[in-house]
Each structure stands twice: as C-alpha cells, then as structure tokens.
Design an enzyme around this catalytic site. Structure first.
Site, PDB file in Angstrom:
ATOM      1  N   TYR A  49      41.877  31.710  42.486  1.00 10.81           N
ATOM      2  CA  TYR A  49      41.736  33.081  41.989  1.00 10.81           C
ATOM      3  C   TYR A  49      42.552  33.209  40.708  1.00 10.81           C
ATOM      4  CZ  TYR A  49      42.097  38.264  42.420  1.00 10.81           C
ATOM      5  OH  TYR A  49      42.062  39.625  42.233  1.00 10.81           O
ATOM      6  N   LYS A  60      37.348  32.212  41.459  1.00 19.75           N
ATOM      7  CA  LYS A  60      37.154  33.654  41.291  1.00 19.75           C
ATOM      8  C   LYS A  60      37.808  33.995  39.960  1.00 19.75           C
ATOM      9  CE  LYS A  60      38.396  38.190  43.157  1.00 19.75           C
ATOM     10  NZ  LYS A  60      39.061  38.940  44.243  1.00 19.75           N
TER      11      LYS A  60
END
Length: 345
Positions: free
Chosen positions: A173, A202
């Site tokens: 992320y 992400k």
C-alpha cells in the site's frame, strides 16, 4: 470545526477483546485447515471494498452493524474486503480488536468474499506479529504499508517489506499522503521481482504511476475512487480498493464491471469529491451515520464533518438517488449534539 460538538461518555469505557465477544462472533484459529489463497487468485480481484468499522455508543466495535455492511458487499458482487485499513480505522483499534475483526470476517464470510487484513505497522516486528496472527485467523492476504512517522531509508523500507512479504500473499500500500514517504517505483519493482508472495500494489500517487507500474508488469489497484475509471480504462489497473463502495455498492459494481460508462462516472464525481473534503474516513463515517446505517459514534481523533458539509451530502444523495445508497432510512442532516465522541475505549 462544528460548534457545540462536545464529547459524550468519553471516559472509563472498557477495552473490548476477542475473548469477551459473544460466542457467535468467536474467532477461531484456522491454521492448516484452511487452504491458503494463492497470489494469482488475489490478483484477479477487481472490486475490493475498504470496510468501515462501526461502533456502539460506548465505543466498542458494533459487530452486528459490521456484519450487515459486509453482507451488502457480498450481495452486490464485491470480490474482496479490506479489514482495518484507514477507512476501517485500524490505527485506532487495539491489536486485539484488529485481529479479532479480521478473524471474525474470515470465519463469518470467508467462503463468500476474499478477506484482506491491513496488518502493517511502523515497527517491523509488530507488522510481522500482526501478519502472522492475521493469517492464523484466516485472512487471504495482507495489506502492508511502509513505516510511517518514524521514517527510514529506502533500503530500510525494502527490508521492512521483505520481512512481511515472507509470510504470505501481500499487497503493498503506497500512500505517501499518510506515511510522509513515497515508495519509489524502482523499489516496488525490486520487491515484485524478489518475492513470490508479492501480489500487487494499492497505489495512491496517481494514474501516471499506475501506468508506469503496469508497463513494468505489476498488478495495480488504485486506492482512489476518483481515479478508478481512468485507471482501469486507460492505465491498465486491475481494479480499485474502494471507500465509496461502502455507500453506493451497486453503482460502484456497475462502474467497475459494466464497461465504458462515462455518464455514471460523471454522476458519481460529486460524491468522490465530497468523500475527500477531509482526510478519510471523516466523510465516510459522517455519511453512513446520516444514512442511518451505523450509530453516530466517532473514536477520536476522528470528528464529524461540519453542518455545511452534512447538508451538501443531502443534496448529493438526492442527485444520485436515495435507492442507490445503503440503508433503508431517510437521509438526515443530524445535529451537532447527535454525535458521540469517544476518547477512551
């Protein structure tokens, strides 16, 4: 800041732990009895919802409301849920609560939807322990963030992420707006080359970065609802980890799976913009409360949107259509003193 908004019942509340949860919410350690989800299975997911964590008036996690929210996501065809991300306020949950919620989601809904546990931490040892526990209670994949606040060198970021990547399928992320430090593309590509557990990224930097990663062969989800249409249609992203899907799940499913639909994207833009008017999850929380889906309870430091923004949400719901939003109650503005602010839980 909204006026007249004072904390209620903010002291002396007990800290919930998994052993005190009702038996029907008991967390089981899955271990070897559950087939480990493969990296390739996770890479196929297109619509992943970053779930909101709701609370009871005394600040404990409201599992009944949470379950209903997850059921809605399953019903409309979301393929995965992230538990304890920024939308789910993992950083204001205790680790007992955090792992309990991952295990509860996996044990209750793991046959119907992929469960991704946000088990990252500023400290490598803490991230390792949380990730081990997350996989033990049944999550399909981990979501890992680079160390925040106590930042390190690029070499340190890589070493930190390599340590947690060794434990199972992992999505990295990248959200420098929260961590204060970007994970450079070259570092991300090196991690992808060197770890068989690297699922994808992400990415919250923007669609140019998404395009660059995709050109290098990485699987990418945009972390921004506002970017998802372009990210998928022109930049090669596989999908989105969506906050808006908590509110308008059917429309988000249509946007992601329904092919080219510029009109729908334009219709949703005001909602996407409104959701980012303050740091996530302030707007998401306020919206779900106005829709009557969850109790109007904030764990500090999170705080309701001011009255002006709450009125704006009413107009957005009218424009998009109340039947497209979750919940069955009429949308309400809510008064300042309707909100409960919990500082200790």
């Amino acid at each position: 800041m909204a006026s007249g908004l004072l904390p209620k019942s903010s002291l002396g509340l007990r800290n919930p732990i998994a052993t005190k949860v009702a038996s029907k919410h008991h967390v089981q350690v899955v271990g070897a009895s559950k087939r480990r989800t493969s990296v390739e299975e996770i890479r196929k997911l297109r619509l992943i919802t970053a779930m909101k964590t709701p609370y009871l008036p005394d600040g404990r996690i409201d599992l009944e409301a949470y379950d209903e929210m997850v059921k809605v996501q399953i019903a409309i065809g979301a393929e995965g849920v992230i538990v304890g991300s920024h939308a789910g306020e993992g950083h204001v949950l205790s680790w007992d609560e955090h792992i309990m919620l991952i295990g509860h989601t996996a044990n209750s809904f793991g046959e119907s939807i992929r469960v991704i546990g946000c088990t990252g931490s500023n400290a490598t040892g803490e991230a390792i322990r949380a990730t081990e526990l997350g996989f033990a209670v049944g999550m399909d994949a981990a979501l890992q963030i680079n160390p925040y606040c106590g930042k390190t060198s690029i070499q340190g970021i890589v070493a930190h992420l390599e340590a947690v990547l060794s434990l199972g399928p992992t999505i990295i992320y990248n959200v420098p707006g929260r961590t204060g430090q970007d994970i450079p593309a070259e570092a991300m590509h090196a991690l992808a080359r060197n770890s068989p557990n690297f699922v994808g990224v992400k990415e919250c930097v923007g669609n140019e970065r998404v395009r660059h990663h995709v050109e290098k062969g990485l699987v990418i989800w945009t972390g921004m609802d506002s970017d998802c249409y372009e990210a998928m249609r022109t930049c090669g992203a596989v999908g989105v980890t969506s906050v808006a899907c908590n509110l308008v799940p059917r429309l988000m499913h249509e946007l992601i799976f329904g092919g080219e639909n510029v009109l729908l994207h334009e219709k949703l833009k005001p909602l996407f913009k409104w959701l980012s008017c303050e740091p996530n999850p302030l707007a998401l929380n306020t919206a779900l409360m106005q829709l009557g889906v969850i109790h109007p309870v904030f764990r500090l430091p999170y705080y309701p949107l001011p009255l002006e923004k709450r009125k704006e949400f009413i107009e957005i719901v009218k424009a998009i259509g109340r039947d497209n939003f979750v919940g069955e109650k009429d949308v309400q503005v809510l008064n300042d003193d309707d909100f409960i602010l919990v500082g200790r839980y």
